[in-house]
Design a protein around this motif. Structure first.
Motif, short mmCIF file in Angstrom:
data_model
loop_
_atom_site.label_atom_id
_atom_site.label_comp_id
_atom_site.label_asym_id
_atom_site.label_seq_id
_atom_site.Cartn_x
_atom_site.Cartn_y
_atom_site.Cartn_z
N MET A 173 0.77 -1.20 0.08
CA MET A 173 0.09 -0.12 0.11
C MET A 173 0.62 1.42 0.10
N ALA A 174 0.61 2.00 -0.92
CA ALA A 174 1.15 3.28 -0.92
C ALA A 174 1.40 4.15 0.32
N ASN A 175 2.68 4.71 0.79
CA ASN A 175 2.78 5.53 1.87
C ASN A 175 2.65 4.80 3.21
N ARG A 176 2.52 3.47 3.17
CA ARG A 176 2.27 2.79 4.29
C ARG A 176 3.76 2.82 5.16
N PRO A 177 3.72 3.08 6.39
CA PRO A 177 5.00 3.25 7.28
C PRO A 177 5.78 1.95 7.34
N THR A 178 6.88 2.34 7.42
CA THR A 178 8.07 1.16 7.32
C THR A 178 8.75 1.28 8.45
N ILE A 179 9.59 0.10 8.76
CA ILE A 179 10.54 -0.03 9.97
C ILE A 179 11.39 1.40 9.92
N LYS A 180 11.93 1.96 8.77
CA LYS A 180 12.90 3.00 8.83
C LYS A 180 11.89 4.14 9.16
N ASP A 181 10.66 4.26 8.88
CA ASP A 181 10.02 5.37 9.56
C ASP A 181 10.05 5.31 11.07
N VAL A 182 9.53 4.26 11.63
CA VAL A 182 9.50 3.81 12.93
C VAL A 182 10.97 4.26 13.53
N ALA A 183 12.12 3.75 13.03
CA ALA A 183 13.41 3.95 13.47
C ALA A 183 13.80 5.53 13.46
N ALA A 184 13.26 6.26 12.60
CA ALA A 184 13.33 7.64 12.41
C ALA A 184 12.81 8.32 13.62
N ALA A 185 11.57 8.00 13.60
CA ALA A 185 10.83 8.76 14.67
C ALA A 185 11.19 8.16 16.19
N ALA A 186 11.79 7.21 16.36
CA ALA A 186 12.32 6.77 17.76
C ALA A 186 13.62 7.29 18.06
N GLY A 187 14.46 7.54 16.92
CA GLY A 187 15.81 7.85 17.21
C GLY A 187 16.70 7.01 17.21
N VAL A 188 16.44 5.79 16.94
CA VAL A 188 17.31 4.59 16.92
C VAL A 188 17.51 4.05 15.39
N SER A 189 18.19 2.87 15.41
CA SER A 189 18.54 2.36 13.95
C SER A 189 17.42 1.55 13.54
N ALA A 190 17.36 1.06 12.31
CA ALA A 190 16.10 0.33 11.53
C ALA A 190 16.70 -0.90 12.15
N THR A 191 18.02 -1.46 12.40
CA THR A 191 18.45 -2.78 13.16
C THR A 191 17.74 -2.99 14.33
N THR A 192 17.79 -1.83 15.23
CA THR A 192 17.14 -1.92 16.56
C THR A 192 15.73 -2.49 16.55
#
Length: 343
Positions: A1-20
């Protein structure tokens, strides 16, 4: 689905890495509790739909907070809305395993309130209640306090000096505002009537005191009749209003300080033209909204339920989250004043 939030979006919002974030979601390695909480909060903010496993992991370490609530008048629209707002407010508290248990007193007798309070006291961490003022309830609230179950009084300040907190309106101000509006909108001074639910509702007494004190000081040309007790019921208010209109043809205004407004509205619709007798009531419901639109009600004082419930849940969950007794006291909320032109 277009514009669906991803792990990278969550990581950026949380201030952590996508790996975390990936480790937290899939449980590949342990993630610190505070970091996990940041990720969960960020997932909520960005609308990430794969946060179920995050919530499950965090829930294992969350403190539990079970809030018991005692209300009245299960069938009334206001209290139905009240219950929904409390549950909605608790659902926003992601740092605890929150649960709301709502019970309704069978009547306004102190025994019925005491029964519900004691029953809840055995199963919850804190209690919030809308209850009358009575010595029996002082004793029950003291029992609960001794057991480590704090009680928060809602709308009516029950068990003063014993309860943990009061959240509601400044009822003296509410009564004075009703008197101000009636005396400033009625063209010719006359008689005014006041209904209270009963003498055990401290909040209603304060509204009556505020109403009468304003009239004495600022509008002495008006006469306030003896206060009427309506038990917050439609039938009693309806019959008493018809009797008032019959005995006092020069009645110019009515203030219903508690519940039962539906009876006053029905009596005025039957006996008077719209606006002939000014009426002030509490809480915006289907009936009070219609009466505002038709000119039978001139003002509605509305309790800001979302704000009240948010304050209540925040108080209870933060108290337990911090493992402290919290700060005893009170919080006065500003009522919303609804006029006919606002609906």
């Amino acid at each position: 689905m277009a514009n669906r939030p991803t792990i990278k979006d969550v990581a950026a919002a949380a201030g952590v890495s996508a790996t975390t974030v990936d480790r937290a979601i899939n449980g590949r390695m342990a993630v610190r509790k505070d970091t996990l909480q940041k990720i969960v909060d960020a997932a909520h903010r960005v609308g990430y739909h794969g946060k179920g496993s995050l919530m499950n992991q965090l829930a294992e370490n969350k403190p539990r907070c079970r809030l018991g609530v005692v209300l009245v008048k299960r069938s009334q629209e206001f209290y139905q809305n009240f219950a929904k707002e409390i549950e909605a407010a608790m659902a926003t508290q992601h740092h605890v395993r929150g649960e709301v248990v709502i019970r309704y007193a069978a009547s306004q007798s102190p025994d019925d309130f005491a029964t519900e309070l004691r029953a809840l006291g055995n199963t919850v961490d804190a209690i919030a209640c809308v209850a009358i003022n009575h010595q029996k309830l002082d004793e029950v609230v003291q029992e609960l306090k001794d057991k480590g179950v704090p009680v928060v009084a809602l709308l009516n300040d029950t068990a003063q000096g014993i309860r943990k907190y009061y959240i509601g309106l400044n009822n003296m101000k509410v009564g004075r505002s009703a008197a101000w509006l009636l005396t400033h909108t009625i063209s010719k001074p006359g008689k005014l009537a006041v209904f209270v639910g009963g003498n055990r509702w401290h909040g209603h007494d304060l509204r009556e005191v505020g109403f009468r004190s304003y009239i004495r000081a600022e509008a002495p040309s008006f006469t306030v009749l003896d206060t009427l007790v309506n038990l917050e019921t439609r039938k009693v208010t309806y019959e008493a209003t018809l009797d008032l209109l019959h005995r006092h043809p020069d009645l110019t205004g009515i203030y219903v300080a508690g519940g039962g407004m539906e009876g006053a509205i029905a009596a005025l619709r039957e006996s008077r033209r719209a606006g002939e007798v000014s009426l002030i009531v509490n809480e915006l419901t289907h009936e009070s909204r219609a009466a505002l639109a038709d000119g039978y009600v001139q003002m509605v004082n509305v309790t800001p339920l979302p704000e009240l419930c948010s304050e209540l849940v925040k108080l209870v969950t933060e108290t337990f989250d911090e493992a402290s007794e919290g700060v005893p006291g009170q919080r006065f909320l500003e009522p919303r004043v609804i006029l006919p032109e606002m609906i």
